[in-house]
Design a protein around this motif. Structure first.
Motif, mmCIF file in Angstrom:
data_model
loop_
_atom_site.group_PDB
_atom_site.id
_atom_site.type_symbol
_atom_site.label_atom_id
_atom_site.label_comp_id
_atom_site.label_asym_id
_atom_site.label_seq_id
_atom_site.Cartn_x
_atom_site.Cartn_y
_atom_site.Cartn_z
ATOM 1 N N TRP A 1 74.992 15.727 39.331
ATOM 2 C CA TRP A 1 74.642 14.219 39.239
ATOM 3 C C TRP A 1 73.378 13.904 39.898
ATOM 4 C CZ3 TRP A 1 73.810 11.147 43.325
ATOM 5 C CH2 TRP A 1 74.510 11.402 44.541
ATOM 6 N N ALA A 2 73.011 14.448 41.101
ATOM 7 C CA ALA A 2 71.859 14.253 41.843
ATOM 8 C C ALA A 2 70.852 14.917 40.980
ATOM 9 C CB ALA A 2 71.995 14.520 43.211
ATOM 10 N N ASP B 1 70.489 15.912 37.855
ATOM 11 C CA ASP B 1 70.208 15.268 36.861
ATOM 12 C C ASP B 1 69.620 13.726 36.788
ATOM 13 O OD1 ASP B 1 71.754 17.035 35.556
ATOM 14 O OD2 ASP B 1 73.597 15.730 35.362
ATOM 15 N N ARG B 2 69.840 12.992 37.961
ATOM 16 C CA ARG B 2 68.985 11.688 38.071
ATOM 17 C C ARG B 2 67.651 12.170 38.453
ATOM 18 N NH1 ARG B 2 73.364 8.019 41.446
ATOM 19 N NH2 ARG B 2 75.037 8.286 39.941
ATOM 20 N N ALA B 3 67.307 13.316 39.233
ATOM 21 C CA ALA B 3 66.116 13.507 39.527
ATOM 22 C C ALA B 3 65.136 14.268 38.494
ATOM 23 C CB ALA B 3 66.119 14.670 40.722
ATOM 24 N N ASP C 1 63.644 13.188 35.695
ATOM 25 C CA ASP C 1 62.602 12.576 35.181
ATOM 26 C C ASP C 1 61.671 12.060 36.323
ATOM 27 O OD1 ASP C 1 64.133 10.785 36.009
ATOM 28 O OD2 ASP C 1 64.155 9.566 34.140
ATOM 29 N N ARG C 2 61.827 12.383 37.441
ATOM 30 C CA ARG C 2 61.061 11.998 38.758
ATOM 31 C C ARG C 2 60.013 13.180 39.238
ATOM 32 N NH1 ARG C 2 62.102 7.260 41.062
ATOM 33 N NH2 ARG C 2 63.659 6.130 39.935
ATOM 34 N N GLU D 1 67.363 5.726 46.690
ATOM 35 C CA GLU D 1 67.541 4.943 45.703
ATOM 36 C C GLU D 1 68.374 5.456 44.789
ATOM 37 O OE1 GLU D 1 63.882 3.396 44.522
ATOM 38 O OE2 GLU D 1 63.704 1.663 45.975
ATOM 39 N N LEU D 2 68.178 6.862 44.394
ATOM 40 C CA LEU D 2 68.799 7.727 43.394
ATOM 41 C C LEU D 2 70.410 8.069 43.840
ATOM 42 C CD1 LEU D 2 66.123 10.384 42.229
ATOM 43 C CD2 LEU D 2 66.918 8.425 40.946
ATOM 44 N N THR D 3 70.635 7.815 45.050
ATOM 45 C CA THR D 3 71.927 8.266 45.435
ATOM 46 C C THR D 3 72.478 7.106 46.108
ATOM 47 O OG1 THR D 3 70.701 8.995 47.625
ATOM 48 C CG2 THR D 3 71.129 10.685 45.950
ATOM 49 N N ASP E 1 74.686 4.703 44.942
ATOM 50 C CA ASP E 1 76.064 4.432 44.719
ATOM 51 C C ASP E 1 77.006 5.539 44.970
ATOM 52 O OD1 ASP E 1 74.808 6.462 43.091
ATOM 53 O OD2 ASP E 1 76.115 5.900 41.108
#
Length: 237
Positions: free
Chosen positions: A58-59, A61-63, A65-66, A79-81, A83
């Motif tokens: 999940w981390a 995936d969130r990264a 587009d950064r 901020e990405l993590t 939650d």
């Protein structure tokens, strides 16, 4: 910095990050990911021409587009993590040198545990924790004049290293606050650097992004920044 040195850094960090052989040796810029489902941290390392993220899927995936510049920022990674009850472990510059230090002055040194403990007791706790001198198997403590008794010797600064991935000498330098800007830390660090190079190891310096004094000392000693490491701890995977 020599190409051979960069290849040594690439091989060592390939091992430290548990990547596929040769992953960092490829000089074509690109993002490398390693899925670590049980990891309790998310780490982003920028090294040579690559950005590497290690953590749960999940981390990763969130990264996706950064940019590397964004992920190297501790605030962005947190901020990405957020939650997943993340908390910052730190952001640091990774620097290396393959050049020995010439012209070091004669210095009185010691390396016993009691002297190291005395020096650590003179330093701020956050500095002691960052350097980790007491846990280093190889170290040099430079003795200088004691502020309380000028005729007596007291630990002024120290340096040591721990071997990482069989080839890196991960350095730490600690200087008593009242001895800073007097060259004692430079002498201690120079002794450690020269010993590491003589042993066939490559000195590595990791300085917190907000520790300008440490980064300045690294530059004076000839270290060249090749990347950065940013890490957050996560309590919920």
């Amino acid at each position: 910095m020599r190409t051979a040195t960069e290849l040594t850094v690439a091989r060592a960090w390939t091992q430290l990050l548990k990547l596929e052989d040769g992953a960092l040796a490829d000089l074509t810029p690109g993002r490398i990911t390693r899925r670590a489902p049980k990891a309790r941290a998310v780490t982003f390392v920028r090294l040579l021409s690559h950005g590497v993220i290690v953590g749960p899927q999940w981390a990763i995936d969130r990264a996706a587009d950064r940019s590397d510049d964004e992920l190297a920022e501790l605030q962005v990674l947190q901020e990405l993590t957020a939650d997943h009850d993340s908390r910052p472990l730190g952001a640091a510059t990774l620097s290396f040198t393959d050049v020995s230090i010439d012209g070091l002055p004669e210095a009185v040194t010691a390396d016993d545990d009691a002297t190291v403990a005395t020096l650590e007791g003179r330093c701020p706790p956050e500095d002691v924790e960052e350097v980790g001198l007491a846990g280093m198997p190889t170290r040099w403590v430079v003795l200088g004049s004691s502020p309380e008794a000028p005729r007596e010797k007291a630990p002024a600064a120290a340096a040591g290293f721990v071997v990482w991935a069989d080839v890196l000498a991960h350095l730490g330098v600690l200087t008593a606050p009242d001895q800073r800007r007097q060259g004692q830390g430079t002498v201690a660090a120079g002794l450690a650097i020269n010993a590491a190079l003589a042993a066939g190891l490559l000195p590595q310096w990791r300085a917190r992004a907000d520790n300008e004094a440490s980064q300045q000392l690294a530059r004076r000693l000839g270290f060249q920044p090749l990347g950065s490491q940013t890490t957050v701890h996560i309590d919920r995977r």
